[in-house]
Scaffold this motif. Structure first.
Motif, PDB file in Angstrom:
ATOM      1  N   LYS A 185       4.873  60.031  14.020  1.00 36.48           N
ATOM      2  CA  LYS A 185       5.786  60.266  15.144  1.00 36.48           C
ATOM      3  C   LYS A 185       5.144  59.808  16.449  1.00 36.48           C
ATOM      4  O   LYS A 185       5.808  59.228  17.317  1.00 36.48           O
ATOM      5  N   TRP A 186       3.855  60.059  16.612  1.00 38.71           N
ATOM      6  CA  TRP A 186       3.147  59.596  17.810  1.00 38.71           C
ATOM      7  C   TRP A 186       3.303  58.092  17.968  1.00 38.71           C
ATOM      8  O   TRP A 186       3.549  57.592  19.080  1.00 38.71           O
ATOM      9  N   ALA A 187       3.172  57.346  16.866  1.00 33.44           N
ATOM     10  CA  ALA A 187       3.294  55.886  16.920  1.00 33.44           C
ATOM     11  C   ALA A 187       4.702  55.474  17.336  1.00 33.44           C
ATOM     12  O   ALA A 187       4.885  54.489  18.076  1.00 33.44           O
ATOM     13  N   ARG A 188       5.697  56.197  16.881  1.00 36.14           N
ATOM     14  CA  ARG A 188       7.082  55.875  17.245  1.00 36.14           C
ATOM     15  C   ARG A 188       7.333  56.156  18.731  1.00 36.14           C
ATOM     16  O   ARG A 188       7.977  55.366  19.429  1.00 36.14           O
ATOM     17  N   VAL A 189       6.814  57.276  19.201  1.00 31.48           N
ATOM     18  CA  VAL A 189       6.968  57.606  20.625  1.00 31.48           C
ATOM     19  C   VAL A 189       6.233  56.587  21.484  1.00 31.48           C
ATOM     20  O   VAL A 189       6.749  56.099  22.499  1.00 31.48           O
ATOM     21  N   LYS A 190       5.012  56.242  21.068  1.00 31.63           N
ATOM     22  CA  LYS A 190       4.205  55.291  21.828  1.00 31.63           C
ATOM     23  C   LYS A 190       4.871  53.916  21.883  1.00 31.63           C
ATOM     24  O   LYS A 190       4.741  53.180  22.876  1.00 31.63           O
ATOM     25  N   ALA A 191       5.600  53.562  20.817  1.00 30.16           N
ATOM     26  CA  ALA A 191       6.277  52.267  20.770  1.00 30.16           C
ATOM     27  C   ALA A 191       7.506  52.227  21.672  1.00 30.16           C
ATOM     28  O   ALA A 191       8.115  51.158  21.864  1.00 30.16           O
ATOM     29  N   GLY A 192       7.886  53.375  22.209  1.00 24.86           N
ATOM     30  CA  GLY A 192       8.997  53.415  23.137  1.00 24.86           C
ATOM     31  C   GLY A 192      10.365  53.461  22.495  1.00 24.86           C
ATOM     32  O   GLY A 192      11.378  53.237  23.159  1.00 24.86           O
ATOM     33  N   ILE A 193      10.405  53.768  21.198  1.00 26.78           N
ATOM     34  CA  ILE A 193      11.691  53.859  20.513  1.00 26.78           C
ATOM     35  C   ILE A 193      12.134  55.311  20.439  1.00 26.78           C
ATOM     36  O   ILE A 193      11.354  56.234  20.694  1.00 26.78           O
ATOM     37  N   ASP A 194      13.389  55.498  20.092  1.00 31.60           N
ATOM     38  CA  ASP A 194      13.873  56.842  19.818  1.00 31.60           C
ATOM     39  C   ASP A 194      13.323  57.257  18.454  1.00 31.60           C
ATOM     40  O   ASP A 194      13.697  56.684  17.430  1.00 31.60           O
ATOM     41  N   PRO A 195      12.419  58.247  18.417  1.00 27.12           N
ATOM     42  CA  PRO A 195      11.794  58.593  17.130  1.00 27.12           C
ATOM     43  C   PRO A 195      12.772  59.113  16.090  1.00 27.12           C
ATOM     44  O   PRO A 195      12.466  59.131  14.901  1.00 27.12           O
ATOM     45  N   TYR A 196      13.968  59.524  16.542  1.00 26.64           N
ATOM     46  CA  TYR A 196      14.958  60.053  15.608  1.00 26.64           C
ATOM     47  C   TYR A 196      15.988  58.997  15.187  1.00 26.64           C
ATOM     48  O   TYR A 196      16.943  59.314  14.486  1.00 26.64           O
ATOM     49  N   LYS A 257      -3.240  45.922  15.217  1.00 26.37           N
ATOM     50  CA  LYS A 257      -2.304  46.308  16.281  1.00 26.37           C
ATOM     51  C   LYS A 257      -0.885  45.955  15.845  1.00 26.37           C
ATOM     52  O   LYS A 257      -0.629  44.880  15.329  1.00 26.37           O
ATOM     53  N   GLY A 258       0.020  46.904  16.029  1.00 30.17           N
ATOM     54  CA  GLY A 258       1.400  46.679  15.645  1.00 30.17           C
ATOM     55  C   GLY A 258       1.713  47.085  14.225  1.00 30.17           C
ATOM     56  O   GLY A 258       2.888  47.119  13.836  1.00 30.17           O
ATOM     57  N   LYS A 259       0.683  47.396  13.440  1.00 28.67           N
ATOM     58  CA  LYS A 259       0.888  47.842  12.058  1.00 28.67           C
ATOM     59  C   LYS A 259       0.301  49.224  11.798  1.00 28.67           C
ATOM     60  O   LYS A 259       0.922  50.057  11.149  1.00 28.67           O
ATOM     61  N   THR A 260      -0.906  49.443  12.310  1.00 33.56           N
ATOM     62  CA  THR A 260      -1.630  50.669  11.971  1.00 33.56           C
ATOM     63  C   THR A 260      -1.252  51.814  12.902  1.00 33.56           C
ATOM     64  O   THR A 260      -1.333  51.683  14.128  1.00 33.56           O
ATOM     65  N   ALA A 261      -0.854  52.937  12.323  1.00 32.47           N
ATOM     66  CA  ALA A 261      -0.576  54.144  13.099  1.00 32.47           C
ATOM     67  C   ALA A 261      -1.823  55.020  13.219  1.00 32.47           C
ATOM     68  O   ALA A 261      -2.077  55.609  14.269  1.00 32.47           O
ATOM     69  N   ALA A 262      -2.612  55.114  12.135  1.00 28.66           N
ATOM     70  CA  ALA A 262      -3.781  55.995  12.149  1.00 28.66           C
ATOM     71  C   ALA A 262      -4.772  55.593  11.074  1.00 28.66           C
ATOM     72  O   ALA A 262      -4.416  54.970  10.071  1.00 28.66           O
ATOM     73  N   VAL A 263      -6.017  55.973  11.292  1.00 28.71           N
ATOM     74  CA  VAL A 263      -7.101  55.767  10.340  1.00 28.71           C
ATOM     75  C   VAL A 263      -7.662  57.129   9.967  1.00 28.71           C
ATOM     76  O   VAL A 263      -8.061  57.905  10.851  1.00 28.71           O
ATOM     77  N   PHE A 264      -7.671  57.439   8.676  1.00 20.97           N
ATOM     78  CA  PHE A 264      -8.181  58.716   8.163  1.00 20.97           C
ATOM     79  C   PHE A 264      -9.560  58.507   7.546  1.00 20.97           C
ATOM     80  O   PHE A 264      -9.723  57.639   6.676  1.00 20.97           O
TER      81      PHE A 264
END
Length: 473
Positions: A185-196, A257-264
């Motif tokens: 969800k953080w990645a969606r918000v950061k991308a500036g889109i409507d997360p829903y 960049k543009g693909k990865t949301a997180a690294v675990f």
């Protein structure tokens, strides 16, 4: 008799369950006095009820003992419980400190600690007091209401770490599932889109590493290394990408960049074989995540909260901090709990209703966790864990056997690497009174004793493991 006792509970309790509201200082004092009186009266009624209906615990000591009882329990386990565990052929009855006992009267040094859970050992009186006191007051409310115990635990975790916010759940797998959701969800918000908006897209890939273990639920399972855990349940969650552990060049190829949301990543891999990350690897991952606009998530389910000789495992690595950290195993001393700690910019992406749990952060488990935290977080306690870990590894390195290839670990998270399966060593050690477990590809003896283990108990474990390894052909 039952009706009489219940009637007494209602009348002599003085309306115990009725709320009282006082706005004045005098009224508050009167309320406190009334509570004290009612508690005494209710205790008397509870004693009467105990005589009519002995507590379950009083029956447990009369269940049976000896080989016949052990056989009966194991047979009934096979009859009634889903067979997803290859259990050790003993039936444990009770424990104290770093020792546990079975129904045949055998004593064991517990260097498994419920898989790195029982940080204070068994039946620690401070933990028992915290659980008992809270159970008598308020156990569960759900998260529909505020509870002080949850806030107190969150304050401890946030104020002692990199984090600004905490989220509670029930297990390590749940903590990692929550971290997956928060990251996406953080990645969606950061991308500036409507997360829903289901038609909008944003970076969603999640990177993990060879040797990793993040859980057995469908999201955390997708980030876990062992194929035999995943294959029977395919397809697992899409978007999981794997790189080689402790290899920055491998990580560079998949963190994009543009693909990865997180690294675990686990700062110290537990299930994977007790393998610490290098400082350069974690620092490099931090840089790669910053460059790619991705979150760095540290899974400290096994290595966190004192196990590594530091309060948090990331403290071993010279100032490298994550955006999210997951916790679980030792936090409540044996009661089920998980937690996700995060920086404010992650928390800002989440809204009420985005995630939740019925049981998470209930008052009893949080009160227990506060007691555990207050003990473990003491600098002298953490220093003792570091010293005990050094003693354990030093002792293991003195075992002279060609099958022992390496001894590694941090704090009281220790592994003895063999060139043969470790199962026979673990079995032989158990026969001599020491409980250990395996890790890696089944070729590592994993030792994760209670953090309160004594020097004498460490020395005994080393002695037994030396004898167990000597039995290898």
């Amino acid at each position: 008799k039952t009706n009489m006792a219940l009637s007494q509970l209602s009348t002599r309790g003085g309306g115990l369950l009725q709320p009282h509201h006082h706005s004045s200082q005098k009224g508050v004092a009167a309320t406190h006095q009334a509570v004290r009186v009612r508690n005494v009266q209710t205790a008397a009624v509870a004693d009467a009820l105990d005589k009519l209906f002995p507590p379950i615990s009083s029956h447990s000591h009369n269940r049976g003992s000896g080989p016949a009882y052990t056989k009966k329990v194991m047979e009934e386990e096979g009859q009634y419980i889903l067979q997803t565990y290859a259990r050790t052929p003993i039936v444990l009855s009770h424990g104290s400190g770093c020792k546990v006992y079975d129904y045949e009267g055998n004593e064991y040094l517990d260097f498994a600690a419920g898989i790195a859970v029982n940080a204070l050992g068994h039946s620690d009186p401070r933990w028992v007091a915290a659980v008992t006191e809270q159970a008598q007051r308020l156990m569960h409310t759900s998260n529909l209401y505020h509870t002080a115990e949850q806030v107190e635990l969150a304050k401890r975790l946030v104020n002692s770490s990199f984090a600004d916010r905490a989220f509670f759940c029930n297990t390590g797998a749940e903590a990692n599932e929550a971290a997956i959701k928060f990251a996406r969800k953080w990645a969606r918000v950061k991308a500036g889109i409507d997360p829903y908006d289901s038609t909008a897209t944003a970076p969603s890939e999640l990177v993990s590493f060879t040797g990793s273990f993040h859980g057995r639920t469908m999201g955390s399972l997708a980030l876990t290394y062992k194929e035999q855990y995943k294959t029977p349940f395919l397809p697992v969650m899409p978007g999981a990408v794997e790189a080689k552990y402790n290899d920055l060049e491998s990580a560079k190829k998949v963190i994009q960049k543009g693909k990865t949301a997180a690294v675990f990543v686990e700062p110290v891999q537990g299930e994977g074989g007790i393998t610490p990350s290098t400082a350069a690897f974690l620092a490099g991952l931090r840089q790669l995540c910053d460059e790619a606009g991705a979150l760095l998530v540290f899974d400290e389910v096994q290595c966190g909260l004192g196990r590594a000789g530091k309060l948090w495992g990331y403290e071993l690595y010279g100032g490298v901090t994550p955006d999210i950290m997951t916790l679980a195993k030792p936090l409540a001393g044996g009661l089920p709990i998980g937690a996700v700690l995060m920086k404010q910019h992650v928390a800002d992406a989440m809204k009420p209703g985005d995630h939740g749990s019925t049981f998470a952060g209930n008052p009893m488990v949080c009160n227990a966790a506060c007691a555990v935290f207050d003990i473990i977080s003491q600098p002298s306690f953490l220093a003792s864990v570091e010293a005990k870990g050094e003693r354990l590894r030093a002792g293991l390195r003195k075992i002279s056997n060609p099958h022992v290839k390496e001894v590694r670990g941090v704090g009281l998270l220790c592994g003895m690497q063999l060139d043969v399966p470790a199962g026979p060593v673990v079995n032989a050690a158990r026969e001599m009174g020491v409980l250990a477990i395996t890790a890696g590809s089944g070729d590592v003896v994993r030792l994760v004793p209670p953090l309160v283990v004594s020097d004498a108990e460490i020395d005994k474990c080393v002695e037994v493991l030396g004898k167990a390894v000597a039995q290898l052909q």
